[in-house]
Motif scaffolding. Structure first.
Motif, PDB file in Angstrom:
ATOM      1  N   LYS A  86       1.794   2.839   2.077  1.00  0.00           N
ATOM      2  CA  LYS A  86       2.963   3.534   1.543  1.00  0.00           C
ATOM      3  C   LYS A  86       2.904   3.425   0.032  1.00  0.00           C
ATOM      4  O   LYS A  86       2.317   2.491  -0.525  1.00  0.00           O
ATOM      5  N   SER A 140       3.883   7.968   3.346  1.00  0.00           N
ATOM      6  CA  SER A 140       3.357   6.799   4.055  1.00  0.00           C
ATOM      7  C   SER A 140       2.410   7.238   5.156  1.00  0.00           C
ATOM      8  O   SER A 140       2.467   8.358   5.655  1.00  0.00           O
ATOM      9  N   LEU A 153       2.851  -4.363   9.968  1.00  0.00           N
ATOM     10  CA  LEU A 153       2.693  -3.386   8.893  1.00  0.00           C
ATOM     11  C   LEU A 153       2.170  -2.039   9.370  1.00  0.00           C
ATOM     12  O   LEU A 153       2.750  -0.989   9.031  1.00  0.00           O
ATOM     13  N   LEU A 170      -3.475  -1.978  -4.752  1.00  0.00           N
ATOM     14  CA  LEU A 170      -3.237  -3.164  -3.969  1.00  0.00           C
ATOM     15  C   LEU A 170      -3.428  -4.395  -4.839  1.00  0.00           C
ATOM     16  O   LEU A 170      -4.349  -4.437  -5.664  1.00  0.00           O
ATOM     17  N   MET A 217       3.527  -5.966   2.974  1.00  0.00           N
ATOM     18  CA  MET A 217       4.215  -4.965   2.150  1.00  0.00           C
ATOM     19  C   MET A 217       5.595  -5.495   1.801  1.00  0.00           C
ATOM     20  O   MET A 217       6.273  -6.094   2.636  1.00  0.00           O
ATOM     21  N   ARG A 231      -2.152  -9.742   4.911  1.00  0.00           N
ATOM     22  CA  ARG A 231      -1.620  -8.736   3.992  1.00  0.00           C
ATOM     23  C   ARG A 231      -0.150  -8.502   4.305  1.00  0.00           C
ATOM     24  O   ARG A 231       0.327  -8.808   5.397  1.00  0.00           O
ATOM     25  N   THR A 264       7.722   0.064  -3.887  1.00  0.00           N
ATOM     26  CA  THR A 264       6.970  -0.554  -2.787  1.00  0.00           C
ATOM     27  C   THR A 264       5.644  -1.078  -3.324  1.00  0.00           C
ATOM     28  O   THR A 264       4.980  -0.394  -4.113  1.00  0.00           O
ATOM     29  N   ARG A 265       5.265  -2.282  -2.888  1.00  0.00           N
ATOM     30  CA  ARG A 265       3.981  -2.863  -3.299  1.00  0.00           C
ATOM     31  C   ARG A 265       3.356  -3.605  -2.123  1.00  0.00           C
ATOM     32  O   ARG A 265       4.036  -4.017  -1.177  1.00  0.00           O
ATOM     33  N   PHE A 266       2.026  -3.813  -2.228  1.00  0.00           N
ATOM     34  CA  PHE A 266       1.261  -4.494  -1.182  1.00  0.00           C
ATOM     35  C   PHE A 266       0.470  -5.642  -1.792  1.00  0.00           C
ATOM     36  O   PHE A 266      -0.126  -5.500  -2.866  1.00  0.00           O
TER      37      PHE A 266
END
Length: 359
Positions: free
Chosen positions: A322, A317, A191, A356, A209, A207, A224-226
């Motif tokens: 990001k 980003s 990541l 997050l 992405m 973690r 986009t998500r984390f």
């Protein structure tokens, strides 16, 4: 007038102004636009599908072969567009048909061949300015894509591989009738190393992405998500806050009539303002979208002006961070389409943005 009637009238107005006899719309993007959400896609990765749209000054057809004609007429083509087909082995028949319908005037195309002209810029601007019916389809798509993202990241486990997360994302999109045009995954190790991390065999770890570019009715939802399986560190939180502030600057600069290059300039300045000068060099910053994942990638010399109701997806980003959503640019500001109320949010300059997901 129906959506199709309005689009045909606008194309014909351009035909007359430019002295053209016809336009041929071959690309997956233009086919989706001209058919009001239809699809000429069989192979998902193709740019040109199994049919095209031919519009003349007084008529309009979908041109295809006998393999696809019945299905397209039943499932993809709106009333008002006629189907013309020929045996798949007879490639010359389609060209003869077009020749007989162009009234001796030039033909323009999004994928010009054999002496055809490129599409006039005026037509491109028309496509970027979404109609009310298109906006309704887009809002539904955005909500469904965001819900698919939430569903997958709520179920994800640290021991999953990147491949498994991408596969779960594709399954969630397909379950909603959305083509998974792109599912990027950044696992814990990769990541912070790769901004465009394609899914791999590595475990997600602490973690990850997940990025979607999902297509339905020709339109693209980009987000986009984390997910975190531990508490984020202060450094990670700062990176997340900084990319959100850069995105806020992009939103502020995004108005109908704004040059794409000017939005890019605002993004570059915002990186410097948060102490990350030059960060734009390591990843593209997004741009206008709609019937493509990106109609243009913003840059200092990229031409083009944002239109009323123009979809955009900016994606600032930094290493390991990001942010990205699909929004519509209006005079009143940015309408965010890819929203799921279940996802945690944080307020950035008065606008709720994705936080997050800490599990």
């Amino acid at each position: 007038m129906s959506e199709l009637d309005v689009k045909l009238a606008r194309v014909r107005d351009v035909l007359v102004k430019q002295g053209l006899g016809a336009v041929r719309l071959r690309g997956v993007d233009w086919f989706g636009w001209a058919t009001c959400g239809g699809s000429n896609v069989v192979l998902l990765t193709t740019d040109v599908g199994v049919a095209e749209v031919l519009i003349t000054r007084d008529d309009a057809w979908v041109l295809t072969d006998a393999i696809e004609a019945a299905r397209l007429e039943e499932e993809e083509v709106p009333a008002g567009l006629k189907i013309w087909s020929a045996p798949w082995t007879d490639k010359a028949a389609r060209e003869s048909f077009v020749e007989s319908r162009r009234a001796g005037a030039p033909v323009a195309s999004d994928r010009p061949t054999r002496g055809e002209q490129a599409l006039p810029a005026e037509l491109v601007s028309l496509r970027w300015s979404l109609m009310p019916e298109e906006l309704e389809r887009y809002r539904t798509l955005g909500r469904d894509a965001a819900e698919a993202m939430t569903e997958v990241l709520l179920a994800a486990k640290p021991e999953w591989t990147g491949w498994e997360l991408a596969g779960a994302g594709a399954e969630a999109l397909w379950a909603r009738g959305i083509h998974p045009a792109l599912t990027l995954v950044g696992e814990e190790r990769r990541l912070p190393v790769h901004r465009h991390a394609t899914a791999s065999h590595e475990k997600l770890g602490a973690r990850a992405m997940l990025v979607f570019c999902g297509r339905r009715h020709g339109l693209f939802a980009n987000l986009t998500r984390f997910v975190y399986f531990r508490a984020p560190t202060p450094v990670e939180r700062l990176l997340v806050a900084d990319v959100a502030r850069v995105e806020a600057a992009a939103f502020q600069a995004s108005r109908p009539g704004a040059a794409i290059s000017d939005v890019y300039t605002a993004i570059v300045k915002a990186y410097a303002d948060v102490g990350r000068k030059g960060a734009e060099a390591f990843h593209h910053q997004g741009g206008p979208c709609g019937y493509l994942s990106r109609d243009a990638i913003a840059g200092p010399d990229v031409p083009g002006v944002l239109q009323p109701n123009n979809a955009v997806a900016w994606n600032p980003s930094l290493p390991g961070a990001k942010i990205e959503d699909t929004v519509v640019v209006t005079d009143a500001g940015a309408e965010i389409l890819t929203v799921d109320p279940r996802w945690p949010t944080v307020s950035i300059e008065g606008r709720l943005r994705p936080d997050l997901l800490v599990r």
